[in-house]
Design an enzyme around this catalytic site. Sequence first.
Site, PDB file in Angstrom:
ATOM      1  N   CYS A   1       0.628   7.030   4.795  1.00  0.00           N
ATOM      2  CA  CYS A   1      -0.131   7.390   3.598  1.00  0.00           C
ATOM      3  C   CYS A   1       0.822   7.484   2.417  1.00  0.00           C
ATOM      4  O   CYS A   1       1.901   8.044   2.533  1.00  0.00           O
ATOM      5  CB  CYS A   1      -0.818   8.741   3.784  1.00  0.00           C
ATOM      6  SG  CYS A   1      -2.152   8.743   4.973  1.00  0.00           S
ATOM      7  N   GLN A   2       0.399   6.935   1.288  1.00  0.00           N
ATOM      8  CA  GLN A   2       1.201   7.053   0.075  1.00  0.00           C
ATOM      9  C   GLN A   2       1.209   8.512  -0.396  1.00  0.00           C
ATOM     10  O   GLN A   2       2.227   9.035  -0.801  1.00  0.00           O
ATOM     11  CB  GLN A   2       0.641   6.146  -1.014  1.00  0.00           C
ATOM     12  CG  GLN A   2       1.464   6.150  -2.281  1.00  0.00           C
ATOM     13  CD  GLN A   2       0.916   5.192  -3.319  1.00  0.00           C
ATOM     14  OE1 GLN A   2      -0.249   4.816  -3.300  1.00  0.00           O
ATOM     15  NE2 GLN A   2       1.761   4.791  -4.242  1.00  0.00           N
TER      16      GLN A   2
END
Length: 145
Positions: free
Chosen positions: A55-56
């Site tokens: 996940c960013q």
Amino acid sequence: MSVTLTIRDIEKEIVEEFGLFDTWEEKYEYLIDLGKRLPPLADEFKTEANTVKGCQSTVWLTAGYRDGLVHFQADSNTVITKGLISMLVRVLSGHRPDDIINAPLDFIKEIGMTTHLAQTRSNGLAAMVRQMKNFALAFKVKNEM
């Protein structure tokens, strides 16, 4: 006696809720609102070990197993991502490991998230789903021993 909704029943509720909105701006506002309703995750669980890889944004996810059911708790440092994880917690928490593992989660496509999220958020959403299914698989294997 309370009736327990199936994963698909909960997915249908979410699809109906998103169907009430005409524009993607309204749908994003609703997604943000869903995230605001997610119970906060205690700071003790906001650790590197509980971070969803891929996940960013930062997403923390924990899972517990009680009475044959998997229960998830999660949080994120961004509003859209928090809304996404809140939907997944709502859909998957409180179900048997096999039901979680085998859930196709069609609601994500049905509400248009696959086409309206940036690539990095889509990758993050897939990582969240993968981690939740991995937790379910781990509980299944552990309890079959």
